[in-house]
Enzyme design. Structure first.
Site, PDB file in Angstrom:
ATOM      1  N   SER A 467       0.809  -1.208   0.000  1.00  0.00           N
ATOM      2  CA  SER A 467       0.000   0.000   0.000  1.00  0.00           C
ATOM      3  C   SER A 467       0.852   1.272   0.000  1.00  0.00           C
ATOM      4  O   SER A 467       1.512   1.583  -0.974  1.00  0.00           O
ATOM      5  CB  SER A 467      -0.956  -0.034   1.197  1.00  0.00           C
ATOM      6  OG  SER A 467      -1.964   0.940   1.080  1.00  0.00           O
ATOM      7  N   ASP A 478      10.022   5.860 -10.121  1.00  0.00           N
ATOM      8  CA  ASP A 478       9.593   6.569 -11.326  1.00  0.00           C
ATOM      9  C   ASP A 478      10.331   7.887 -11.515  1.00  0.00           C
ATOM     10  O   ASP A 478      10.633   8.284 -12.648  1.00  0.00           O
ATOM     11  CB  ASP A 478       8.081   6.820 -11.282  1.00  0.00           C
ATOM     12  CG  ASP A 478       7.272   5.539 -11.443  1.00  0.00           C
ATOM     13  OD1 ASP A 478       7.858   4.523 -11.848  1.00  0.00           O
ATOM     14  OD2 ASP A 478       6.061   5.556 -11.156  1.00  0.00           O
ATOM     15  N   LYS A 492      -0.690  -4.355  -3.394  1.00  0.00           N
ATOM     16  CA  LYS A 492      -1.961  -3.735  -3.004  1.00  0.00           C
ATOM     17  C   LYS A 492      -2.008  -2.333  -3.584  1.00  0.00           C
ATOM     18  O   LYS A 492      -1.323  -1.425  -3.118  1.00  0.00           O
ATOM     19  CB  LYS A 492      -2.096  -3.674  -1.485  1.00  0.00           C
ATOM     20  CG  LYS A 492      -3.372  -2.991  -1.014  1.00  0.00           C
ATOM     21  CD  LYS A 492      -3.400  -2.852   0.496  1.00  0.00           C
ATOM     22  CE  LYS A 492      -4.662  -2.108   0.955  1.00  0.00           C
ATOM     23  NZ  LYS A 492      -4.698  -0.714   0.491  1.00  0.00           N
TER      24      LYS A 492
END
Length: 710
Positions: A467, A478, A492
């Site tokens: 999460s 990224d 998740k």
């Protein structure tokens, strides 16, 4: 989710009017309460309209709830027989009616049968202890039964329990216990289980059933009764009002396992580990409530209370026998910070030739945030991001050259804390995207310009990182802001919101609990999602996890992986340019690291054993396996701080509450002090990156953000 079945209260029950088990009528003191029926209906109305993937509560949904409810009760299929399952058949399409008509007798009746079967099997297990098993027979205990068929007969379920008891006995026998001691230990174990069974309440039945419904929607939607909701709030804010003691249930006693440093219990100097709480009074001189044999959560509820109020404890000292002299201790309740779950820092020194690199490590167990204090304007509210920012400042003073954020076993928490934490390592910009049930996409941004840390960094994750941990790791990856090391994360990628049922209908009592419901899906800023696939590390480290058994991919109703357009963002760096060299150095170094290779060997052996899903009950075979393990341990002697020492103890056959508390704590302390192979190697990888950057300024331009390129 836990794979252990719940052990529940013994009782005979009358089935619901619309439901019968082979014409048997059973009755039980456990029955649904009016507020539970109200909470169930309200939850159904919310789930069927506002869930991310809403589904009607109809016969088809009822069948899914039915299967998940049975799985929740008897996951390892050790209690129900096929005959039981057949007798429940009429309920398969009636659970929707039970909720919509506010008549929950059907799930309570199913629960009653489960209670009955537990009692029968545990009683049978105790009877088996009167005979000594024959360990010369060639047979096995098949322990992984989640996907096994239901036992076809009573004889088959009895044979399963005979093998289970035999395995319990053999474990203790191999640990050197006598037959007499084994009988005493196991009889007490099974008796304690029955005692715990007798303490279950209507609230427990309702929560299990409602979670069967909620988790049929998706793996992360759940119902929390009032007490579970309170515990959830405590976990998020990392504080509570109490005495500062970690308690454990042991042989019907509420026992002190640890004292929180600085808490009222520790400061009093009148309590110690092993002391037993047998009574609780709400103030000095007030009458005591006898809590011997109580459920632990009920005792905790009595001990917690308003800040600065007094609680008195009737204590049976650790060294006293059952009839020993008691003493009374009065304490003033205070706000207790759960510092064990707070962010912590350390520094690891790694050597690069004659140079020593200082790698700062920040360990973050959860993404916590005190929402209530923040909403009230408290400038000192507890927050993971605030604590990490402070620790980064301290690491600068410690002359750390790079920072490793350890998110292993961090299951997530506050979304805002994850966004703010990311903002400490990027200038500003998008961190994560959310798509709601209408398909609308919202971008969550870090709006604070500047870096709390602009130097080299990495994130260490494992399969249990989920999460919010995945949001942070994905954003760092990224942006090219740092390396991601470890295992592929949990997977998740969904957003949950907590709905307080009482607030929705504008009433205070009775307490109806809370619904934690999936309302959106996370997407990375590159457009992909962490859902199902998780975050893939740049450099993989050994993993003992099986994706089929743990992680989002193990759930039968997980949302699929998908993709949306990328957000507008500019990468801060391109550390992937360094990866070929870093991987080569990692491979060369770990090939020489005995502890690392031992870990790889142990994981391979563990994975092979796990796939067998059964264990021999032949003593000679088990002794040969134990001797081989001892030989491996002996051959691994490589210093007292070696990671191999963590597996140097043999199975003692005992459960956690059967060992001395002091021995348990000593074992935990030894585990914490043992060398963490993966953490050490991660620090070495960061040290390698530092060396490359300092040796070639062109690499610094690629690997670091502009703020650090000098």
């Amino acid at each position: 989710m836990s794979k252990k079945s719940l052990w529940i209260l013994i009782a005979w029950l009358i089935a619901a009017q619309a439901f019968a088990f082979d014409s048997q009528n059973l009755s039980s003191p456990l029955s649904p309460q009016p507020q539970q029926s109200e909470a169930a209906l309200l939850s159904a109305q919310i789930l069927s309209r506002y869930h991310y993937k809403p589904q009607p509560l109809d016969d088809a949904m009822s069948a899914k709830i039915f299967d998940r409810y049975l799985q929740s009760l008897d996951r390892e299929r050790s209690f129900f027989t096929q005959a039981d399952i057949d007798s429940f058949a009429a309920a398969r399409t009636r659970l929707d009616d039970a909720i919509l008509r506010q008549d929950l007798r059907i799930p309570f009746a199913i629960f009653a049968r489960y209670q009955q079967r537990i009692t029968e099997q545990l009683s049978y297990a105790r009877e088996l202890l009167k005979q000594t098993p024959d360990f010369t027979i060639q047979e096995s205990y098949f322990y992984a039964r989640e996907k096994a068929p239901w036992a076809k007969s009573e004889d088959e379920i009895r044979d399963l329990w005979r093998r289970r008891v035999k395995n319990d006995w053999l474990r203790l026998k191999l640990a050197g216990k006598t037959d007499a001691a084994i009988r005493t230990t196991l009889d007490k174990r099974y008796e304690n289980t029955l005692n715990r069974v007798a303490k279950f309440k209507s609230e427990d039945v309702f929560q299990i059933f409602m979670n069967a419904y909620a988790m049929t929607m998706d793996p992360h939607t759940s119902y929390m009764d009032p007490r579970a909701a309170e515990d959830f709030d405590i976990a998020m804010r990392l504080s509570l009002v109490g005495i500062g003691a970690v308690l454990q249930e042991r042989d019907e006693y509420t026992t002190i396992r640890e004292l929180v440093t600085g808490g009222p219990a520790a400061r009093s100097g009148k309590l110690k580990v092993g002391d037993r709480i047998v009574g609780v009074a709400q103030g000095a001189g007030e009458p005591f409530t006898d809590v011997l044999g109580w459920r632990l959560d009920d005792v905790v509820k009595l001990i917690r209370g308003a800040k600065d109020s007094v609680v008195a404890l009737d204590i049976l000292p650790a060294e006293a026998g059952p009839d020993g002299k008691h003493r009374t201790v009065s304490l003033v309740r205070k706000k207790i910070s759960m510092e064990e779950q707070s962010a912590k820092k350390s520094v690891i020194e790694v050597h690069d030739g004659k140079l020593t690199r200082r790698i700062g490590v920040i360990t973050l167990p959860t993404f916590y945030e005190d929402f209530e204090a923040r909403s009230k304007g408290d400038t000192n509210f507890k927050s993971a991001a605030r604590d990490v920012a402070r620790l980064l400042g301290e690491l600068k003073k410690d002359k750390a050259e790079a920072v490793l954020i350890d998110l292993r076993n961090n299951g997530g928490g506050s979304l805002s804390a994850a966004i703010e934490l990311t903002g400490l390592f990027i200038d500003k910009g998008p961190v994560v995207q959310q798509r709601n049930s209408q398909g609308e996409v919202r971008v969550e941004n870090d709006t604070q310009a500047g870096y709390a840390w602009s130097g080299p960094m990495a994130v260490l994750i494992n399969r249990a990182s989920a999460s919010a941990s995945e949001i942070f790791a994905a954003a760092i990856q990224d942006y090219g802001r740092g390396l991601v090391l470890g295992e592929t994360s949990y997977g998740k990628g969904t957003v949950q919101n907590v709905a307080r049922l009482n607030e929705i209908i504008h009433q205070e009592k009775p307490a109806l609990g809370e619904l934690k419901m999936t309302i959106a899906q996370f997407f990375r800023i590159n457009g992909g999602t962490t859902q199902l696939r998780g975050v893939t590390p740049d450099i993989a480290l050994p993993s003992a996890s099986d994706p089929e058994e743990f992680g989002e991919s193990s759930a039968d109703n997980a949302l699929p992986w998908t993709q949306i357009p990328a957000a507008k963002y500019s990468p801060a760096g391109h550390p992937e340019a360094l990866l070929p060299v870093l991987r080569a150095r990692h491979d060369a170094r770990t090939a020489r690291d005995k502890d690392y290779q031992y870990l790889v060997e142990d994981i391979a052996r563990f994975s092979a054993e796990r796939k067998k899903k059964q264990i021999s009950l032949n003593e000679a075979e088990r002794r040969a396996e134990r001797d081989a393990q001892e030989a491996r341990i002996k051959a691994r002697k490589s210093g007292k701080d070696s990671a191999a020492q963590r597996t140097a103890h043999q199975d003692d056959g005992l459960q956690a509450d059967e060992r001395a508390i002091t021995a348990d704590l000593a074992e935990e302390k030894a585990q914490k002090k043992a060398r963490d192979v993966l953490l050490t190697e991660s620090a070495h990888i960061l040290g390698d990156e530092l060396g490359l950057i300092k040796a070639d300024p062109r690499l610094a331009v690629l690997a670091l953000p502009a703020a650090a390129k000098h």
